[in-house]
Motif scaffolding. Structure first.
Motif, PDB file in Angstrom:
ATOM      1  N   ALA A 127       1.050  -1.285  -0.122  1.00 13.43           N
ATOM      2  CA  ALA A 127       0.025  -0.038  -0.041  1.00 13.43           C
ATOM      3  C   ALA A 127       0.908   1.256   0.028  1.00 13.43           C
ATOM      4  O   ALA A 127       0.623   2.304  -0.896  1.00 13.43           O
ATOM      5  CB  ALA A 127      -0.889   0.077   1.312  1.00 13.43           C
ATOM      6  N   LEU A 128       2.113   1.446   0.537  1.00 12.39           N
ATOM      7  CA  LEU A 128       2.980   2.436   0.559  1.00 12.39           C
ATOM      8  C   LEU A 128       3.510   2.588  -0.640  1.00 12.39           C
ATOM      9  O   LEU A 128       3.728   3.565  -0.973  1.00 12.39           O
ATOM     10  CB  LEU A 128       3.975   2.261   1.829  1.00 12.39           C
ATOM     11  CG  LEU A 128       3.458   2.476   3.168  1.00 12.39           C
ATOM     12  CD1 LEU A 128       4.451   2.096   4.112  1.00 12.39           C
ATOM     13  CD2 LEU A 128       2.934   3.961   3.633  1.00 12.39           C
ATOM     14  N   GLU A 129       3.800   1.397  -1.316  1.00 10.29           N
ATOM     15  CA  GLU A 129       4.356   1.794  -2.646  1.00 10.29           C
ATOM     16  C   GLU A 129       3.483   2.204  -3.470  1.00 10.29           C
ATOM     17  O   GLU A 129       3.720   3.124  -4.574  1.00 10.29           O
ATOM     18  CB  GLU A 129       5.163   0.451  -3.172  1.00 10.29           C
ATOM     19  CG  GLU A 129       6.214  -0.080  -2.542  1.00 10.29           C
ATOM     20  CD  GLU A 129       6.785  -1.379  -2.781  1.00 10.29           C
ATOM     21  OE1 GLU A 129       6.470  -1.947  -3.989  1.00 10.29           O
ATOM     22  OE2 GLU A 129       7.531  -2.281  -2.218  1.00 10.29           O
ATOM     23  N   LEU A 130       2.176   1.708  -3.498  1.00  9.73           N
ATOM     24  CA  LEU A 130       1.246   2.272  -4.541  1.00  9.73           C
ATOM     25  C   LEU A 130       0.904   3.692  -3.935  1.00  9.73           C
ATOM     26  O   LEU A 130       0.651   4.619  -4.951  1.00  9.73           O
ATOM     27  CB  LEU A 130      -0.164   1.627  -4.243  1.00  9.73           C
ATOM     28  CG  LEU A 130      -0.343   0.123  -5.214  1.00  9.73           C
ATOM     29  CD1 LEU A 130      -1.588  -0.393  -4.530  1.00  9.73           C
ATOM     30  CD2 LEU A 130       0.048   0.483  -6.394  1.00  9.73           C
ATOM     31  N   ALA A 131       0.904   4.093  -2.911  1.00 10.94           N
ATOM     32  CA  ALA A 131       0.664   5.493  -2.465  1.00 10.94           C
ATOM     33  C   ALA A 131       1.669   6.591  -2.848  1.00 10.94           C
ATOM     34  O   ALA A 131       1.364   7.627  -3.455  1.00 10.94           O
ATOM     35  CB  ALA A 131       0.588   5.603  -0.841  1.00 10.94           C
ATOM     36  N   ALA A 132       3.102   6.096  -2.640  1.00 10.96           N
ATOM     37  CA  ALA A 132       4.070   6.871  -3.435  1.00 10.96           C
ATOM     38  C   ALA A 132       3.996   6.949  -5.032  1.00 10.96           C
ATOM     39  O   ALA A 132       4.179   8.014  -5.444  1.00 10.96           O
ATOM     40  CB  ALA A 132       5.337   6.305  -3.162  1.00 10.96           C
ATOM     41  N   LYS A 133       3.716   6.114  -5.466  1.00 11.30           N
ATOM     42  CA  LYS A 133       3.525   5.936  -7.117  1.00 11.30           C
ATOM     43  C   LYS A 133       2.227   6.774  -7.636  1.00 11.30           C
ATOM     44  O   LYS A 133       2.529   7.617  -8.482  1.00 11.30           O
ATOM     45  CB  LYS A 133       3.411   4.643  -7.388  1.00 11.30           C
ATOM     46  CG  LYS A 133       3.318   4.524  -8.953  1.00 11.30           C
ATOM     47  CD  LYS A 133       3.223   2.938  -9.524  1.00 11.30           C
ATOM     48  CE  LYS A 133       2.998   2.697 -10.873  1.00 11.30           C
ATOM     49  NZ  LYS A 133       2.796   1.341 -11.416  1.00 11.30           N
ATOM     50  N   HIS A 134       1.179   6.773  -6.670  1.00 16.75           N
ATOM     51  CA  HIS A 134       0.022   7.492  -7.326  1.00 16.75           C
ATOM     52  C   HIS A 134      -0.501   8.645  -6.577  1.00 16.75           C
ATOM     53  O   HIS A 134      -1.409   9.383  -7.015  1.00 16.75           O
ATOM     54  CB  HIS A 134      -1.068   6.649  -7.203  1.00 16.75           C
ATOM     55  CG  HIS A 134      -0.946   5.282  -8.155  1.00 16.75           C
ATOM     56  ND1 HIS A 134      -0.996   5.453  -9.677  1.00 16.75           N
ATOM     57  CD2 HIS A 134      -0.872   4.012  -7.831  1.00 16.75           C
ATOM     58  CE1 HIS A 134      -0.665   4.217 -10.176  1.00 16.75           C
ATOM     59  NE2 HIS A 134      -0.669   3.438  -9.052  1.00 16.75           N
ATOM     60  N   GLY A 135       0.375   8.963  -5.520  1.00 17.58           N
ATOM     61  CA  GLY A 135      -0.115  10.314  -4.627  1.00 17.58           C
ATOM     62  C   GLY A 135      -1.409   9.945  -4.082  1.00 17.58           C
ATOM     63  O   GLY A 135      -2.129  11.169  -3.988  1.00 17.58           O
ATOM     64  N   GLU A 136      -1.667   8.958  -3.547  1.00 20.99           N
ATOM     65  CA  GLU A 136      -2.830   8.610  -2.840  1.00 20.99           C
ATOM     66  C   GLU A 136      -2.633   8.030  -1.593  1.00 20.99           C
ATOM     67  O   GLU A 136      -1.532   7.774  -1.180  1.00 20.99           O
ATOM     68  CB  GLU A 136      -3.669   7.504  -3.504  1.00 20.99           C
ATOM     69  CG  GLU A 136      -3.829   7.829  -5.097  1.00 20.99           C
ATOM     70  CD  GLU A 136      -4.505   6.490  -5.834  1.00 20.99           C
ATOM     71  OE1 GLU A 136      -4.902   6.849  -7.015  1.00 20.99           O
ATOM     72  OE2 GLU A 136      -4.015   5.498  -5.555  1.00 20.99           O
ATOM     73  N   TYR A 137      -3.627   7.998  -0.642  1.00 23.53           N
ATOM     74  CA  TYR A 137      -3.596   7.088   0.601  1.00 23.53           C
ATOM     75  C   TYR A 137      -4.813   6.347   0.587  1.00 23.53           C
ATOM     76  O   TYR A 137      -5.857   6.511  -0.111  1.00 23.53           O
ATOM     77  CB  TYR A 137      -3.427   8.099   1.657  1.00 23.53           C
ATOM     78  CG  TYR A 137      -4.427   9.051   2.287  1.00 23.53           C
ATOM     79  CD1 TYR A 137      -5.199   8.498   3.155  1.00 23.53           C
ATOM     80  CD2 TYR A 137      -4.987  10.143   1.596  1.00 23.53           C
ATOM     81  CE1 TYR A 137      -6.062   9.469   3.790  1.00 23.53           C
ATOM     82  CE2 TYR A 137      -5.907  10.880   1.887  1.00 23.53           C
ATOM     83  CZ  TYR A 137      -6.624  10.375   2.995  1.00 23.53           C
ATOM     84  OH  TYR A 137      -7.652  11.127   3.432  1.00 23.53           O
ATOM     85  N   TYR A 138      -4.622   5.150   1.213  1.00 19.88           N
ATOM     86  CA  TYR A 138      -5.723   4.248   1.563  1.00 19.88           C
ATOM     87  C   TYR A 138      -6.252   3.955   2.762  1.00 19.88           C
ATOM     88  O   TYR A 138      -5.603   2.999   3.519  1.00 19.88           O
ATOM     89  CB  TYR A 138      -4.994   2.610   0.779  1.00 19.88           C
ATOM     90  CG  TYR A 138      -4.267   3.075  -0.296  1.00 19.88           C
ATOM     91  CD1 TYR A 138      -5.250   3.452  -1.442  1.00 19.88           C
ATOM     92  CD2 TYR A 138      -3.018   2.962  -0.649  1.00 19.88           C
ATOM     93  CE1 TYR A 138      -4.661   3.637  -2.754  1.00 19.88           C
ATOM     94  CE2 TYR A 138      -2.366   3.473  -1.819  1.00 19.88           C
ATOM     95  CZ  TYR A 138      -3.138   3.631  -2.845  1.00 19.88           C
ATOM     96  OH  TYR A 138      -2.582   3.747  -4.245  1.00 19.88           O
TER      97      TYR A 138
END
Length: 179
Positions: A127-138
Protein backbone atom coordinates in the motif's frame (compact mmCIF):
# COMPACT_ATOMS: atom_id res chain seq x y z
CA UNK A 1 2.32 10.89 0.85
CA UNK A 2 -0.52 13.36 0.70
CA UNK A 3 -3.34 13.63 3.22
CA UNK A 4 -5.65 15.44 0.80
CA UNK A 5 -9.17 13.95 1.26
CA UNK A 6 -9.62 13.93 -2.52
CA UNK A 7 -6.70 11.48 -2.73
CA UNK A 8 -8.31 8.91 -0.41
CA UNK A 9 -8.87 5.80 -2.50
CA UNK A 10 -10.52 2.49 -1.52
CA UNK A 11 -8.03 -0.39 -1.56
CA UNK A 12 -9.11 -3.96 -2.21
CA UNK A 13 -6.56 -6.41 -0.82
CA UNK A 14 -7.04 -9.99 -1.96
CA UNK A 15 -5.35 -13.24 -1.18
CA UNK A 16 -4.64 -15.21 -4.35
CA UNK A 17 -4.75 -18.98 -3.78
CA UNK A 18 -8.29 -20.02 -2.91
CA UNK A 19 -9.60 -16.48 -3.39
CA UNK A 20 -8.78 -15.23 -6.91
CA UNK A 21 -7.27 -18.41 -8.33
CA UNK A 22 -7.67 -22.03 -7.47
CA UNK A 23 -5.49 -23.10 -4.57
CA UNK A 24 -4.66 -26.35 -2.86
CA UNK A 25 -8.29 -27.06 -1.97
CA UNK A 26 -9.39 -26.83 -5.60
CA UNK A 27 -6.26 -28.17 -7.36
CA UNK A 28 -5.30 -30.83 -4.82
CA UNK A 29 -1.80 -29.30 -4.75
CA UNK A 30 -0.22 -25.88 -4.40
CA UNK A 31 0.27 -23.50 -7.32
CA UNK A 32 3.92 -23.92 -8.33
CA UNK A 33 4.02 -22.28 -11.74
CA UNK A 34 2.00 -20.66 -14.52
CA UNK A 35 0.51 -23.93 -15.77
CA UNK A 36 -1.21 -24.37 -12.38
CA UNK A 37 -3.10 -21.04 -12.55
CA UNK A 38 -6.88 -21.35 -12.83
CA UNK A 39 -8.91 -18.23 -12.09
CA UNK A 40 -12.32 -17.95 -10.43
CA UNK A 41 -14.33 -15.89 -13.00
CA UNK A 42 -16.41 -14.40 -10.17
CA UNK A 43 -13.26 -13.00 -8.58
CA UNK A 44 -12.29 -11.29 -11.82
CA UNK A 45 -15.75 -9.75 -12.00
CA UNK A 46 -15.51 -8.50 -8.41
CA UNK A 47 -12.10 -6.95 -9.12
CA UNK A 48 -13.46 -5.34 -12.27
CA UNK A 49 -16.35 -3.82 -10.31
CA UNK A 50 -13.98 -2.50 -7.63
CA UNK A 51 -11.77 -0.88 -10.25
CA UNK A 52 -14.80 0.60 -12.04
CA UNK A 53 -15.68 2.41 -8.81
CA UNK A 54 -12.22 4.00 -8.74
CA UNK A 55 -10.48 1.67 -6.31
CA UNK A 56 -7.05 0.10 -6.36
CA UNK A 57 -6.40 -3.63 -6.08
CA UNK A 58 -3.46 -5.34 -4.45
CA UNK A 59 -2.80 -9.08 -4.15
CA UNK A 60 -1.13 -10.30 -0.95
CA UNK A 61 -0.06 -13.95 -1.05
CA UNK A 62 1.97 -16.36 1.07
CA UNK A 63 4.22 -18.42 -1.21
CA UNK A 64 6.14 -20.52 1.32
CA UNK A 65 6.82 -23.17 -1.31
CA UNK A 66 9.81 -21.07 -2.34
CA UNK A 67 11.44 -21.40 1.10
CA UNK A 68 10.52 -25.08 1.22
CA UNK A 69 12.08 -25.73 -2.21
CA UNK A 70 8.83 -26.85 -3.88
CA UNK A 71 9.11 -24.03 -6.41
CA UNK A 72 11.49 -21.16 -7.09
CA UNK A 73 11.25 -17.42 -7.57
CA UNK A 74 11.23 -17.74 -11.38
CA UNK A 75 8.26 -20.13 -11.41
CA UNK A 76 6.43 -18.11 -8.75
CA UNK A 77 6.96 -14.89 -10.73
CA UNK A 78 5.67 -16.62 -13.87
CA UNK A 79 2.57 -17.79 -11.98
CA UNK A 80 1.98 -14.24 -10.75
CA UNK A 81 2.32 -12.86 -14.28
CA UNK A 82 -0.11 -15.52 -15.56
CA UNK A 83 -2.53 -14.54 -12.80
CA UNK A 84 -2.22 -10.87 -13.77
CA UNK A 85 -2.84 -11.79 -17.44
CA UNK A 86 -5.89 -13.96 -16.72
CA UNK A 87 -7.31 -11.18 -14.52
CA UNK A 88 -7.09 -8.65 -17.33
CA UNK A 89 -4.07 -6.82 -15.84
CA UNK A 90 -6.31 -5.24 -13.19
CA UNK A 91 -3.95 -5.67 -10.23
CA UNK A 92 -2.20 -2.46 -9.28
CA UNK A 93 0.34 -4.54 -7.36
CA UNK A 94 0.97 -8.20 -6.64
CA UNK A 95 3.01 -8.95 -3.51
CA UNK A 96 4.11 -12.28 -2.10
CA UNK A 97 6.04 -13.61 0.84
CA UNK A 98 8.52 -16.35 -0.01
CA UNK A 99 9.30 -17.22 3.63
CA UNK A 100 8.07 -20.14 5.70
CA UNK A 101 8.66 -20.57 9.43
CA UNK A 102 9.39 -24.26 9.79
CA UNK A 103 12.23 -26.49 10.93
CA UNK A 104 12.18 -27.84 7.35
CA UNK A 105 13.64 -24.48 6.21
CA UNK A 106 17.30 -24.36 7.23
CA UNK A 107 18.14 -20.87 5.91
CA UNK A 108 17.18 -18.37 8.65
CA UNK A 109 16.77 -15.66 6.01
CA UNK A 110 13.91 -17.70 4.52
CA UNK A 111 12.40 -18.67 7.88
CA UNK A 112 11.74 -15.41 9.66
CA UNK A 113 10.06 -12.32 8.31
CA UNK A 114 7.55 -9.55 8.93
CA UNK A 115 5.67 -10.09 5.68
CA UNK A 116 4.06 -13.53 5.94
CA UNK A 117 0.37 -13.39 6.71
CA UNK A 118 -1.06 -13.10 9.32
CA UNK A 119 1.50 -10.31 9.71
CA UNK A 120 0.28 -7.20 7.85
CA UNK A 121 3.79 -6.24 6.67
CA UNK A 122 3.34 -7.18 3.02
CA UNK A 123 -0.03 -5.44 2.78
CA UNK A 124 1.35 -2.28 4.39
CA UNK A 125 4.50 -2.27 2.24
CA UNK A 126 2.45 -2.76 -0.93
CA UNK A 127 0.00 0.00 0.00
CA UNK A 128 2.85 2.41 0.77
CA UNK A 129 4.47 1.68 -2.62
CA UNK A 130 1.18 2.32 -4.41
CA UNK A 131 0.62 5.51 -2.40
CA UNK A 132 4.05 6.84 -3.36
CA UNK A 133 3.50 5.96 -7.01
CA UNK A 134 0.02 7.50 -7.33
CA UNK A 135 -0.02 10.26 -4.69
CA UNK A 136 -2.94 8.61 -2.91
CA UNK A 137 -3.62 7.13 0.46
CA UNK A 138 -5.73 4.15 1.42
CA UNK A 139 -7.71 4.54 4.64
CA UNK A 140 -8.40 0.98 5.85
CA UNK A 141 -12.05 1.77 6.64
CA UNK A 142 -12.64 2.47 2.92
CA UNK A 143 -11.01 -0.78 1.88
CA UNK A 144 -11.67 -4.49 2.05
CA UNK A 145 -9.49 -7.57 2.52
CA UNK A 146 -10.80 -10.78 0.95
CA UNK A 147 -9.34 -14.19 1.74
CA UNK A 148 -10.06 -17.83 2.38
CA UNK A 149 -7.92 -18.63 5.43
CA UNK A 150 -7.76 -17.58 9.05
CA UNK A 151 -4.37 -15.94 8.44
CA UNK A 152 -6.04 -13.66 5.87
CA UNK A 153 -8.68 -12.65 8.39
CA UNK A 154 -6.01 -12.01 11.03
CA UNK A 155 -3.94 -9.94 8.59
CA UNK A 156 -6.97 -7.79 7.78
CA UNK A 157 -7.68 -7.24 11.47
CA UNK A 158 -4.06 -6.30 12.23
CA UNK A 159 -4.07 -3.81 9.33
CA UNK A 160 -7.46 -2.37 10.31
CA UNK A 161 -9.27 -3.57 7.15
CA UNK A 162 -12.78 -4.98 7.03
CA UNK A 163 -12.63 -8.66 6.05
CA UNK A 164 -14.81 -10.82 3.81
CA UNK A 165 -14.56 -14.54 3.16
CA UNK A 166 -13.71 -15.37 -0.45
CA UNK A 167 -16.64 -17.74 -1.02
CA UNK A 168 -19.18 -15.09 0.02
CA UNK A 169 -17.40 -12.38 -1.97
CA UNK A 170 -17.43 -14.46 -5.15
CA UNK A 171 -21.05 -15.52 -4.56
CA UNK A 172 -22.12 -11.86 -4.67
CA UNK A 173 -21.62 -11.93 -8.44
CA UNK A 174 -24.32 -14.56 -8.87
CA UNK A 175 -26.64 -12.68 -6.50
CA UNK A 176 -26.28 -9.40 -8.38
CA UNK A 177 -26.06 -10.93 -11.83
CA UNK A 178 -23.94 -9.61 -14.64
CA UNK A 179 -23.79 -5.82 -15.14
Amino acid sequence: MTTNPEAAVPLLAVDLDGTVRWGKDELGRFVHGPDDVVIFPEAVEQIRRWKARGGRVIAVSNQGGIALGHTDMTMCSAAMMRTQQLCGYMFDKICWCSHYNSDAVKDPEMRYCWCRKPSPGLLIEGALELAAKHGEYYPPHLGLFVGDRSEDEACAKLAGFPFQWASGWRAEVAKRGEP
